[in-house]
Enzyme design. Structure first.
Site, PDB file in Angstrom:
ATOM      1  N   TYR A   1      41.116  96.707  72.237  1.00  0.00           N
ATOM      2  CA  TYR A   1      40.003  96.529  71.296  1.00  0.00           C
ATOM      3  C   TYR A   1      38.783  97.317  71.771  1.00  0.00           C
ATOM      4  CZ  TYR A   1      36.257  94.287  68.647  1.00  0.00           C
ATOM      5  OH  TYR A   1      35.156  94.042  67.846  1.00  0.00           O
TER       6      TYR A   1
ATOM      7  N   SER B   1      30.691  97.573  68.722  1.00  0.00           N
ATOM      8  CA  SER B   1      30.689  96.239  69.320  1.00  0.00           C
ATOM      9  C   SER B   1      30.120  96.342  70.727  1.00  0.00           C
ATOM     10  CB  SER B   1      32.126  95.694  69.397  1.00  0.00           C
ATOM     11  OG  SER B   1      32.194  94.503  70.162  1.00  0.00           O
TER      12      SER B   1
END
Length: 246
Positions: A155, A142
């Protein structure tokens, strides 16, 4: 039909990037193994792919956090389709929250899915790929694995870990015939944000004007990486939205 004769296994295939990737790889000629927990969605996707293409489709209900289920998934794929030539480690969760909310269970879930799920996928496919001296592993990281923002601390930590794994794999497998690509999407219109329980985060998202990418945008980058000549390894692709409205 650049991938004709190849078999691609996609985790998290029941929606979003995984679903789009499965369809795009099938259109490029690859047989596809669809893995996720939601059987009904996998069945619908399998039917759609079979209606659109003539490739073989295998669906296997799988929890990527269970090592034995990932091992069984790859065994079944090898028994029914011959080999796993491409692994797309796509399954992931994005449970953003501010650290002060102390959502320890959600932190643990992200570690289990986003890191251990990738490791279990690698563990299950790598022996076969090394034996054949051929294969391609796609890890979905990501942009949050490049940048940290408030509420993304845990995250981002998991996605930095995926990038680190990808970089280490590239170096260790460089002469083995196994290629590795790390894909880092920016904001994509998927279900990921639907599972955020921290209302301060969801309120913040609601105020943003960013126009996100579509899952197909990421799927095309994956097809690009896996259809390069054998002497080319696309190590990393970062895909961000332009934030330009049509």
């Amino acid at each position: 039909m650049q991938l004709k004769g190849k078999t691609a296994l996609i985790t998290g295939a029941s929606s979003g990037i995984g679903e789009a990737t499965a369809r795009h790889l099938a259109k490029a000629g690859a047989h596809v193994v669809l893995a996720a927990r939601r059987k009904e969605r996998l069945a619908r996707l399998a039917k759609r792919i079979q209606d659109e293409t003539d490739v073989q489709v295998l669906t296997v209900a799988t929890d990527v956090t269970k090592r034995e289920q990932m091992e069984a998934l790859v065994r079944q794929a090898e028994e029914e389709l011959g080999s796993v030539d491409i692994l797309v480690n796509n399954a992931g969760v994005m449970l953003l929250s501010f650290l002060e909310k102390d959502k320890v269970d959600e932190w643990e879930q992200m570690v289990d899915v986003n890191i251990k799920g990738v490791l279990f996928g690698l563990h299950a496919v790598l022996p076969g790929m090394l034996k054949r001296r051929d294969g391609h592993i796609i890890n979905i990281s990501s942009v949050a694995g490049h940048e940290v923002f408030p509420s993304s601390s845990v995250y981002s930590a998991t996605k930095y870990a995926v990038r680190a794994l990808s970089m280490g794999m590239e170096k260790e497998l460089a002469r083995s015939g196994v290629r590795v690509t790390n894909i880092s999407p920016g904001a994509v219109a998927t279900e990921l944000t639907h599972h955020i329980t921290d209302t301060d985060v969801t309120d913040r998202f609601a105020k943003q004007s960013l126009t996100p990418l579509e899952s197909e945008d990421i799927a095309r980058s994956i097809v690009y990486a896996v259809t390069q000549p054998e002497n080319v390894n696309v190590n990393e692709v970062i895909v961000r939205p332009t934030n330009r409205r049509s």
